[in-house]
Design a protein around this motif. Structure first.
Motif, PDB file in Angstrom:
ATOM      1  N   GLY A   8       0.829  -1.207   0.000  1.00 26.37           N
ATOM      2  CA  GLY A   8       0.000   0.000   0.000  1.00 26.37           C
ATOM      3  C   GLY A   8       0.861   1.253   0.000  1.00 26.37           C
ATOM      4  O   GLY A   8       0.613   2.208  -0.743  1.00 26.37           O
ATOM      5  N   THR A   9       1.907   1.251   0.821  1.00 27.06           N
ATOM      6  CA  THR A   9       2.807   2.403   0.911  1.00 27.06           C
ATOM      7  C   THR A   9       3.563   2.603  -0.401  1.00 27.06           C
ATOM      8  O   THR A   9       3.670   3.720  -0.909  1.00 27.06           O
ATOM      9  CB  THR A   9       3.812   2.185   2.059  1.00 27.06           C
ATOM     10  N   ALA A  10       4.087   1.497  -0.944  1.00 21.21           N
ATOM     11  CA  ALA A  10       4.867   1.609  -2.185  1.00 21.21           C
ATOM     12  C   ALA A  10       3.989   2.128  -3.324  1.00 21.21           C
ATOM     13  O   ALA A  10       4.394   3.012  -4.085  1.00 21.21           O
ATOM     14  CB  ALA A  10       5.459   0.249  -2.544  1.00 21.21           C
TER      15      ALA A  10
ATOM     16  N   GLY B 291      10.507  -4.288   3.535  1.00 22.60           N
ATOM     17  CA  GLY B 291       9.141  -4.548   3.075  1.00 22.60           C
ATOM     18  C   GLY B 291       8.664  -3.559   2.028  1.00 22.60           C
ATOM     19  O   GLY B 291       8.225  -3.943   0.935  1.00 22.60           O
ATOM     20  N   VAL B 292       8.763  -2.256   2.317  1.00 24.58           N
ATOM     21  CA  VAL B 292       8.280  -1.238   1.379  1.00 24.58           C
ATOM     22  C   VAL B 292       9.185  -1.180   0.150  1.00 24.58           C
ATOM     23  O   VAL B 292       8.702  -1.043  -0.983  1.00 24.58           O
ATOM     24  CB  VAL B 292       8.225   0.149   2.065  1.00 24.58           C
ATOM     25  N   GLY B 293      10.498  -1.305   0.362  1.00 19.09           N
ATOM     26  CA  GLY B 293      11.447  -1.183  -0.747  1.00 19.09           C
ATOM     27  C   GLY B 293      11.249  -2.248  -1.804  1.00 19.09           C
ATOM     28  O   GLY B 293      11.195  -1.946  -3.006  1.00 19.09           O
TER      29      GLY B 293
ATOM     30  N   GLY C 129      18.372   0.478  -6.649  1.00 25.08           N
ATOM     31  CA  GLY C 129      17.990   0.168  -5.274  1.00 25.08           C
ATOM     32  C   GLY C 129      19.214   0.152  -4.382  1.00 25.08           C
ATOM     33  O   GLY C 129      20.323  -0.084  -4.850  1.00 25.08           O
ATOM     34  N   THR C 130      19.012   0.416  -3.085  1.00 25.26           N
ATOM     35  CA  THR C 130      20.134   0.281  -2.150  1.00 25.26           C
ATOM     36  C   THR C 130      19.779  -0.703  -1.041  1.00 25.26           C
ATOM     37  O   THR C 130      18.608  -0.913  -0.709  1.00 25.26           O
ATOM     38  CB  THR C 130      20.545   1.622  -1.495  1.00 25.26           C
ATOM     39  N   ALA C 131      20.830  -1.320  -0.489  1.00 21.83           N
ATOM     40  CA  ALA C 131      20.695  -2.224   0.662  1.00 21.83           C
ATOM     41  C   ALA C 131      22.007  -2.150   1.434  1.00 21.83           C
ATOM     42  O   ALA C 131      22.991  -1.595   0.932  1.00 21.83           O
ATOM     43  CB  ALA C 131      20.423  -3.649   0.190  1.00 21.83           C
ATOM     44  N   GLY C 132      22.015  -2.734   2.631  1.00 21.68           N
ATOM     45  CA  GLY C 132      23.198  -2.637   3.476  1.00 21.68           C
ATOM     46  C   GLY C 132      23.962  -3.940   3.622  1.00 21.68           C
ATOM     47  O   GLY C 132      24.949  -3.992   4.373  1.00 21.68           O
ATOM     48  N   THR C 133      23.512  -4.993   2.947  1.00 21.44           N
ATOM     49  CA  THR C 133      24.215  -6.280   2.990  1.00 21.44           C
ATOM     50  C   THR C 133      24.249  -6.875   1.584  1.00 21.44           C
ATOM     51  O   THR C 133      23.425  -6.505   0.737  1.00 21.44           O
ATOM     52  CB  THR C 133      23.484  -7.305   3.885  1.00 21.44           C
ATOM     53  N   GLN C 134      25.174  -7.811   1.365  1.00 24.93           N
ATOM     54  CA  GLN C 134      25.241  -8.468   0.049  1.00 24.93           C
ATOM     55  C   GLN C 134      23.955  -9.247  -0.217  1.00 24.93           C
ATOM     56  O   GLN C 134      23.431  -9.242  -1.331  1.00 24.93           O
ATOM     57  CB  GLN C 134      26.454  -9.409  -0.013  1.00 24.93           C
TER      58      GLN C 134
ATOM     59  N   GLU D  65      12.392   7.513  -0.310  1.00 30.23           N
ATOM     60  CA  GLU D  65      13.394   7.583   0.756  1.00 30.23           C
ATOM     61  C   GLU D  65      12.894   6.901   2.038  1.00 30.23           C
ATOM     62  O   GLU D  65      11.884   7.296   2.601  1.00 30.23           O
ATOM     63  CB  GLU D  65      13.723   9.064   1.029  1.00 30.23           C
ATOM     64  N   MET D  66      13.635   5.885   2.502  1.00 33.30           N
ATOM     65  CA  MET D  66      13.235   5.128   3.697  1.00 33.30           C
ATOM     66  C   MET D  66      13.864   5.669   4.981  1.00 33.30           C
ATOM     67  O   MET D  66      13.450   5.311   6.081  1.00 33.30           O
ATOM     68  CB  MET D  66      13.628   3.655   3.564  1.00 33.30           C
ATOM     69  N   LEU D  67      14.904   6.512   4.869  1.00 31.13           N
ATOM     70  CA  LEU D  67      15.582   7.020   6.075  1.00 31.13           C
ATOM     71  C   LEU D  67      16.015   8.474   5.831  1.00 31.13           C
ATOM     72  O   LEU D  67      17.192   8.782   5.710  1.00 31.13           O
ATOM     73  CB  LEU D  67      16.787   6.120   6.410  1.00 31.13           C
TER      74      LEU D  67
ATOM     75  N   THR E 273       1.616   9.952   4.850  1.00 34.03           N
ATOM     76  CA  THR E 273       1.418   8.739   5.653  1.00 34.03           C
ATOM     77  C   THR E 273       0.326   7.897   5.000  1.00 34.03           C
ATOM     78  O   THR E 273      -0.663   8.451   4.496  1.00 34.03           O
ATOM     79  CB  THR E 273       0.975   9.042   7.104  1.00 34.03           C
ATOM     80  N   LEU E 274       0.535   6.605   5.008  1.00 33.28           N
ATOM     81  CA  LEU E 274      -0.460   5.696   4.427  1.00 33.28           C
ATOM     82  C   LEU E 274      -1.793   5.831   5.151  1.00 33.28           C
ATOM     83  O   LEU E 274      -2.861   5.673   4.556  1.00 33.28           O
ATOM     84  CB  LEU E 274       0.058   4.252   4.514  1.00 33.28           C
ATOM     85  N   TRP E 275      -1.716   6.157   6.463  1.00 33.48           N
ATOM     86  CA  TRP E 275      -2.944   6.258   7.263  1.00 33.48           C
ATOM     87  C   TRP E 275      -3.932   7.257   6.685  1.00 33.48           C
ATOM     88  O   TRP E 275      -5.133   7.129   6.861  1.00 33.48           O
ATOM     89  CB  TRP E 275      -2.616   6.685   8.697  1.00 33.48           C
TER      90      TRP E 275
ATOM     91  N   ASP F  27      14.338  -7.095  15.618  1.00 28.43           N
ATOM     92  CA  ASP F  27      14.866  -7.433  14.290  1.00 28.43           C
ATOM     93  C   ASP F  27      14.412  -6.446  13.217  1.00 28.43           C
ATOM     94  O   ASP F  27      15.167  -6.119  12.307  1.00 28.43           O
ATOM     95  CB  ASP F  27      14.430  -8.852  13.884  1.00 28.43           C
ATOM     96  N   VAL F  28      13.153  -5.962  13.318  1.00 25.02           N
ATOM     97  CA  VAL F  28      12.629  -5.108  12.245  1.00 25.02           C
ATOM     98  C   VAL F  28      13.347  -3.754  12.214  1.00 25.02           C
ATOM     99  O   VAL F  28      13.373  -3.087  11.177  1.00 25.02           O
ATOM    100  CB  VAL F  28      11.094  -4.941  12.350  1.00 25.02           C
ATOM    101  N   LEU F  29      13.970  -3.380  13.324  1.00 27.17           N
ATOM    102  CA  LEU F  29      14.716  -2.113  13.345  1.00 27.17           C
ATOM    103  C   LEU F  29      16.224  -2.325  13.131  1.00 27.17           C
ATOM    104  O   LEU F  29      16.977  -1.360  13.035  1.00 27.17           O
ATOM    105  CB  LEU F  29      14.488  -1.375  14.675  1.00 27.17           C
TER     106      LEU F  29
ATOM    107  N   GLY G 234      20.186  -5.067   7.866  1.00 24.96           N
ATOM    108  CA  GLY G 234      20.173  -6.380   7.224  1.00 24.96           C
ATOM    109  C   GLY G 234      18.792  -6.841   6.849  1.00 24.96           C
ATOM    110  O   GLY G 234      18.478  -8.031   6.915  1.00 24.96           O
ATOM    111  N   ALA G 235      17.939  -5.888   6.408  1.00 30.53           N
ATOM    112  CA  ALA G 235      16.562  -6.252   6.029  1.00 30.53           C
ATOM    113  C   ALA G 235      16.561  -7.215   4.849  1.00 30.53           C
ATOM    114  O   ALA G 235      17.430  -7.158   3.975  1.00 30.53           O
ATOM    115  CB  ALA G 235      15.779  -4.987   5.668  1.00 30.53           C
ATOM    116  N   PHE G 236      15.584  -8.105   4.836  1.00 30.46           N
ATOM    117  CA  PHE G 236      15.404  -9.055   3.733  1.00 30.46           C
ATOM    118  C   PHE G 236      13.914  -9.324   3.625  1.00 30.46           C
ATOM    119  O   PHE G 236      13.405 -10.288   4.196  1.00 30.46           O
ATOM    120  CB  PHE G 236      16.192 -10.340   4.010  1.00 30.46           C
TER     121      PHE G 236
END
Ligand code: NAP
Length: 320
Positions: free
Chosen positions: A126-128, A152-154, A170-175, A215-217, A262-264, A306-308, A311-313
């Motif tokens: 919904g957000t994306a 999740g949103v990315g 796209g960007t991520a923080g782990t391989q 932008e996520m952050l 905001t999605l709300w 974990d969600v914060l 290393g999101a996947f």
């Protein structure tokens, strides 16, 4: 039923398992047997008591569940007992064995989509969708930077944008995250923990810059984002966890804009459009929710840590 309840705002430890009465559906309401509940970052802000929406205590967290219809109240036409469904908000909360929802909060879950995947639909997709279409007004052929694409949103944004014909960075923080982002459709992927990655992004656009940034952050990246924009570029702020100094001249030079949402606050018409897009994308295979981690319901405190964590996947889901 067993449910995670919050009796006082605080750290992850305030997420406690309680045995409480299973709700009964009133007129226009649906009782869902929850098979999986999605964990979203906002669940943690709400639990800590710092979020704009402060529920009255005690409450059951979570808006995103997938499961089967257990019972329906008078007048419900949309579903029948046994139907597979996902929720877009609930009345009683998703982190539980059962969730009560209004008929308007319930949507069909296709057979080929697992319950764990269904628990990652509403907030992420919904957000994306609303970011790309209602706020960025994305067009095929534009270049999009999903700044934080491994979560999740990315991932949802990468899949939606890929189906629409955008060129995606796209960007991520782990391989592992970078590999996922590429696999799900990004044309380029860069590590946002590596010094110099912004220059690499600029190079990937041939020095032109990107048309859109999701932008996520923002508190970390907004100043850099402005320098990555092409003429008439747009930054859509999806995630933010603090303050940042920007130079507005970077906007002036590019006739660029920054917009948040905001999605709300999505209208009924926007929500209807979002669910139609989700249904079509699940049906034609362009949307493939990624579940990175499944945890038992009682491990909600672990899920909130974990969600914060880096290393999101894809999604973290709780299984009652
Ligand atoms: P998530 O699944 O936890 O993913 C977080 C994402 O942020 C990951 O891709 C992570 O990458 C990335 N990230 C970490 N450090 C970063 C950095 N320095 N620069 C860029 N990205 C970075 O969370 P989500 O569900 O996708 O949500 C993302 C954000 O949007 C959260 O802040 C959430 O609260 C917010 N949100 C807002 C709305 C709204 O209505 N505005 C709706 C939904 C979500 P790695 O882990 O690979 O480093």
């Amino acid at each position: 039923m067993k449910a995670i309840q919050v009796h006082r705002f605080g750290g992850p430890e305030v997420l406690e398992v309680h045995e409480i009465p299973t709700p009964n559906p009133g007129p226009g309401q649906i009782l869902v047997r929850v098979h999986a509940a999605g964990v979203n970052p906002y669940d943690t802000y709400m639990r800590s008591g710092t979020y704009a929406v402060k529920p009255s205590l005690p409450y059951i967290p979570g808006s995103d569940a997938a499961g089967t219809v257990e019972a329906i109240g008078d007048g419900v036409k949309k579903v029948k007992p046994g139907d597979r469904v996902y929720t877009a908000k609930t009345i009683t909360g998703a982190y539980a064995e059962y969730a009560l929802a209004d008929e308007s909060q319930i949507y069909p879950l296709p057979q080929k989509i697992s319950f764990a995947q269904g628990a990652g639909l509403w907030v992420p997709y919904g957000t994306a969708y609303t970011a790309l279409h209602h706020h960025a007004k994305a067009h095929a052929g534009e270049t999009l930077l999903v700044h934080g694409a491994s979560g999740g949103v990315g991932i949802a944004a990468v899949q939606f944008a890929g189906a629409q014909g955008l060129t995606i960075i796209g960007t991520a923080g782990t391989q592992r995250g970078l590999d996922l982002v590429k696999k799900e459709g990004a044309h380029h992927a860069f590590d946002h923990t590596k010094p110099g990655y912004a220059e690499e992004i600029m190079k990937a656009t041939g020095g032109r810059g990107v048309d859109l940034i999701l932008e996520m952050l923002a508190n970390v990246n907004l100043a850099t984002d402005l320098k990555l924009l092409a003429l008439r570029g747009r930054v859509i702020v999806i995630g933010n966890r603090g303050e940042i100094t920007i130079n507005p001249r970077e906007l002036m030079l590019r006739r660029a804009s920054v917009r948040g949402f905001t999605l709300w606050a999505a209208t009924d018409a926007e929500c209807a459009e979002i669910h139609a897009a989700i249904a079509a994308g699940l049906d034609n295979g362009t949307l493939r929710p990624i579940v990175g981690k499944e945890l038992p319901l009682k491990d909600a405190p672990v899920a909130h840590q974990d969600v914060l964590a880096p290393g999101a996947f894809g999604k973290i889901v709780l299984v009652p």
